[in-house]
Design a protein around this motif. Structure first.
Motif, short mmCIF file in Angstrom:
data_model
loop_
_atom_site.label_atom_id
_atom_site.label_comp_id
_atom_site.label_asym_id
_atom_site.label_seq_id
_atom_site.Cartn_x
_atom_site.Cartn_y
_atom_site.Cartn_z
N VAL A 232 26.40 -14.47 -19.17
CA VAL A 232 26.19 -14.73 -17.73
C VAL A 232 24.88 -15.48 -17.52
O VAL A 232 24.82 -16.44 -16.74
CB VAL A 232 26.22 -13.41 -16.94
CG1 VAL A 232 25.72 -13.61 -15.52
CG2 VAL A 232 27.62 -12.84 -16.93
N LEU A 233 23.84 -15.07 -18.22
CA LEU A 233 22.54 -15.72 -18.06
C LEU A 233 22.58 -17.17 -18.52
O LEU A 233 22.06 -18.06 -17.85
CB LEU A 233 21.47 -14.94 -18.84
CG LEU A 233 20.02 -15.30 -18.56
CD1 LEU A 233 19.68 -15.00 -17.11
CD2 LEU A 233 19.11 -14.52 -19.47
N ALA A 234 23.21 -17.42 -19.65
CA ALA A 234 23.29 -18.79 -20.17
C ALA A 234 24.20 -19.67 -19.31
O ALA A 234 23.93 -20.86 -19.12
CB ALA A 234 23.76 -18.79 -21.61
N ALA A 235 25.27 -19.08 -18.79
CA ALA A 235 26.23 -19.87 -18.00
C ALA A 235 25.69 -20.21 -16.62
O ALA A 235 26.05 -21.26 -16.05
CB ALA A 235 27.55 -19.11 -17.88
N THR A 236 24.85 -19.36 -16.07
CA THR A 236 24.33 -19.61 -14.72
C THR A 236 22.98 -20.32 -14.72
O THR A 236 22.43 -20.58 -13.65
CB THR A 236 24.19 -18.30 -13.94
OG1 THR A 236 23.31 -17.43 -14.64
CG2 THR A 236 25.55 -17.63 -13.76
N ALA A 237 22.46 -20.62 -15.89
CA ALA A 237 21.16 -21.31 -15.97
C ALA A 237 21.33 -22.75 -15.48
O ALA A 237 22.34 -23.40 -15.77
CB ALA A 237 20.64 -21.30 -17.38
N PRO A 238 20.35 -23.26 -14.74
CA PRO A 238 20.45 -24.65 -14.29
C PRO A 238 20.32 -25.61 -15.47
O PRO A 238 19.56 -25.36 -16.40
CB PRO A 238 19.28 -24.79 -13.32
CG PRO A 238 18.31 -23.74 -13.73
CD PRO A 238 19.13 -22.61 -14.29
N VAL A 239 21.09 -26.66 -15.41
CA VAL A 239 21.07 -27.66 -16.48
C VAL A 239 20.04 -28.72 -16.12
O VAL A 239 20.06 -29.27 -15.02
CB VAL A 239 22.46 -28.31 -16.66
CG1 VAL A 239 22.42 -29.38 -17.73
CG2 VAL A 239 23.48 -27.25 -17.00
N GLU A 240 19.13 -28.98 -17.04
CA GLU A 240 18.13 -30.01 -16.80
C GLU A 240 18.62 -31.32 -17.39
O GLU A 240 19.15 -31.37 -18.49
CB GLU A 240 16.80 -29.61 -17.46
CG GLU A 240 16.15 -28.42 -16.78
CD GLU A 240 14.79 -28.12 -17.36
OE1 GLU A 240 14.31 -28.90 -18.20
OE2 GLU A 240 14.22 -27.11 -16.97
#
Length: 106
Positions: free
Chosen positions: A36-44
């Motif tokens: 969940v944390l990796a999937a919801t992290a904003p993509v730079e």
């Protein structure tokens, strides 16, 4: 008739089940939280430029920069999988052996 809870040093069946399932539940929670944390992290986004125009199909393509949240998410997934592997190996090693021991040849 006495209950298991009445005898000192003995745990009730519910307590034994809870104790036996703590590590796999914690491992599963770590894996889910990491995903969940990796999937919801904003993509730079990452941009670069060159002096001359590039032909189509050359260059690095689309780069994905890992943010701190993505790294933490992947770390949690790895820790959860490691805990699950440890628990599985521990349980496999502790289970009772059945059958007769192999005969030793002289």
């Amino acid at each position: 008739m006495s209950n298991a809870a009445d005898v000192p040093g003995r745990r009730s069946p519910a307590a034994r089940i809870l104790k036996a399932s703590m590590v796999p539940l914690a491992a599963a929670a770590l894996v889910v939280a990491g995903i969940v944390l990796a999937a919801t992290a904003p993509v730079e986004s990452f941009g670069w430029f060159a002096y001359g125009p590039l032909e189509e199909g050359t260059g690095p393509g689309k780069l994905l920069m890992l943010t701190g949240r993505m790294q933490l998410g992947y770390l949690l997934v790895a820790a959860g999988l490691l805990a699950a592997a440890f628990w599985g190996g521990f349980r496999l090693g502790r289970r009772g052996r059945t059958g007769q021991p192999a005969a030793q040849s002289r």
